[in-house]
Design a protein around this motif. Sequence first.
Motif, PDB file in Angstrom:
ATOM      1  N   HIS A 137       0.822  -1.226   0.000  1.00  0.00           N
ATOM      2  CA  HIS A 137       0.000   0.000   0.000  1.00  0.00           C
ATOM      3  C   HIS A 137       0.855   1.274   0.000  1.00  0.00           C
ATOM      4  O   HIS A 137       2.070   1.194  -0.188  1.00  0.00           O
ATOM      5  CB  HIS A 137      -1.020  -0.039   1.136  1.00  0.00           C
ATOM      6  N   GLU A 170      -2.677   0.837   6.994  1.00  0.00           N
ATOM      7  CA  GLU A 170      -1.743  -0.283   6.803  1.00  0.00           C
ATOM      8  C   GLU A 170      -0.432   0.163   6.156  1.00  0.00           C
ATOM      9  O   GLU A 170       0.641  -0.347   6.483  1.00  0.00           O
ATOM     10  CB  GLU A 170      -2.418  -1.376   5.976  1.00  0.00           C
ATOM     11  N   HIS A 275       2.720  -7.150   4.226  1.00  0.00           N
ATOM     12  CA  HIS A 275       1.349  -6.718   4.513  1.00  0.00           C
ATOM     13  C   HIS A 275       0.983  -7.096   5.938  1.00  0.00           C
ATOM     14  O   HIS A 275       1.604  -7.992   6.522  1.00  0.00           O
ATOM     15  CB  HIS A 275       0.353  -7.397   3.557  1.00  0.00           C
ATOM     16  N   PHE A 276      -0.024  -6.408   6.466  1.00  0.00           N
ATOM     17  CA  PHE A 276      -0.633  -6.804   7.736  1.00  0.00           C
ATOM     18  C   PHE A 276      -2.057  -7.217   7.412  1.00  0.00           C
ATOM     19  O   PHE A 276      -2.731  -6.544   6.637  1.00  0.00           O
ATOM     20  CB  PHE A 276      -0.620  -5.637   8.734  1.00  0.00           C
TER      21      PHE A 276
HETATM   22 ZN   LIG Z   1      -2.380  -5.253   2.691  1.00  0.00          ZN
END
Ligand SMILES: [Zn+2]
Length: 430
Positions: A137, A170, A275-276
């Motif tokens: 992101h 994020e 990523h989370f």
């Molecule tokens: Zn993500």
Amino acid sequence: MKNAFLFLFVVATFPAFSQVSATETNIQYYTEKAEKYLDKQKALSSYYSIDKYGIKIFATANDKKINNPEFAIEWSRLGDFKSDLNNSPAEIFKIYKTRSYTFPIPDIAVKKQYMSILNKPEDKPLAGLSIAIDPGHIAHDLATGDLEKKHLKFKKDPLHGLSDSVELAEGMLTYATATLLKQKLEAKGAQIMLTRPEGFSAFGKTFPQWKKDDMKNAVDSLFKIGEISASQKKYFLSAQAKDNDIFRVLFRDLDLAKRAELINKFHPAFTIIIHFNVDETNLGWTHPTKKDLNMAFVGGAFMKGDLSSQEKRFEFLRLLISNQLENSVSLSSSVLDAFTKVLNVPVAGEHDATYIPESCLKTSKEGVYCRNLQLTRYIHSALVYGETLYQDNIKESQLLNKETDKTKNERIQQVAEAYYQGILNYMQVK
Ligand SMILES: [Zn+2]
């Protein structure tokens, strides 16, 4: 004399015998790999064949019927082709488009410094190793987080365990993790490339900057290649076009394509995509969830319509023949083990999220799934697409909410440490 005769007999017959069995072993190996890791719905058999000849890829079902392959590789040339695919997929894609692979490609400019540096300084065991890191992101602020729909906001609710309000984007978490991981790996001698600067897309621009400078050209070229319709083109170039639509339909995929392009130009030994996760049933993300799990994705699991373009069919062939998929599973296993150990969060089983049975295939490692995402498909290296912990988990959200500078956040520091340990274990260095 008798022994000499026997010796000659064995030598004379062994090659023929070994060729037959090598072909059969190949047929079995690649058929199983295609079924287990690549063909999610068992719906792609009209696009490829694996038989006595070798491996063929077809653009349409009719082409398969009339044996008109888009590309074919015989078993006898598989070894050269495989090592060229491992080393230089971009060159091989050019050859794929001409339909004929005639010789091993000489002198491919691939970064192999890591292997060539024999006497690495003791404190720099990763000297010569190139690693790409993609912080997922863009958002560095909550408004962009909103636009990306990668933003969660919980009101203070002490009765339900939220002693303070929580607000997270994020993109801020992934960027801080990437920064910390980069520092740790560079200290061990590795060469690191991040796909984007802080708060910016892979174009080196914010979304509003991109919209102002580049959107018109992007709309024109997407229309030209048939990716958007005439009415979509009209809408996106009008004053009525909403930022949410522009972001979702145009910008997001173009930004991802740019990330893959930057990574492939860098020729990394492997790629870390950060990523989370969130609980996908907790839509809107206005309240916390109790769930908290780790998982990781690698390439594969193509669905029914996923071989519609020549480039996609090439990536299917690359994942089938090269060992990037196997290496990705091994890297991801190592990273996932470190997630479990350092973060004390369990791995996701097959039925822990709806998208796992719907769009993933299991690998030999629980929690590591094949999934045909834009980055797992187009990045030409081994990779781990890490989905660490659930940001919307009641405990995690409060831990992640601490500190404005997220590189100072303890939970983020643990996530970076987990990736780092996973990478060291994969490289078998300390
Ligand atoms: Zn993500």
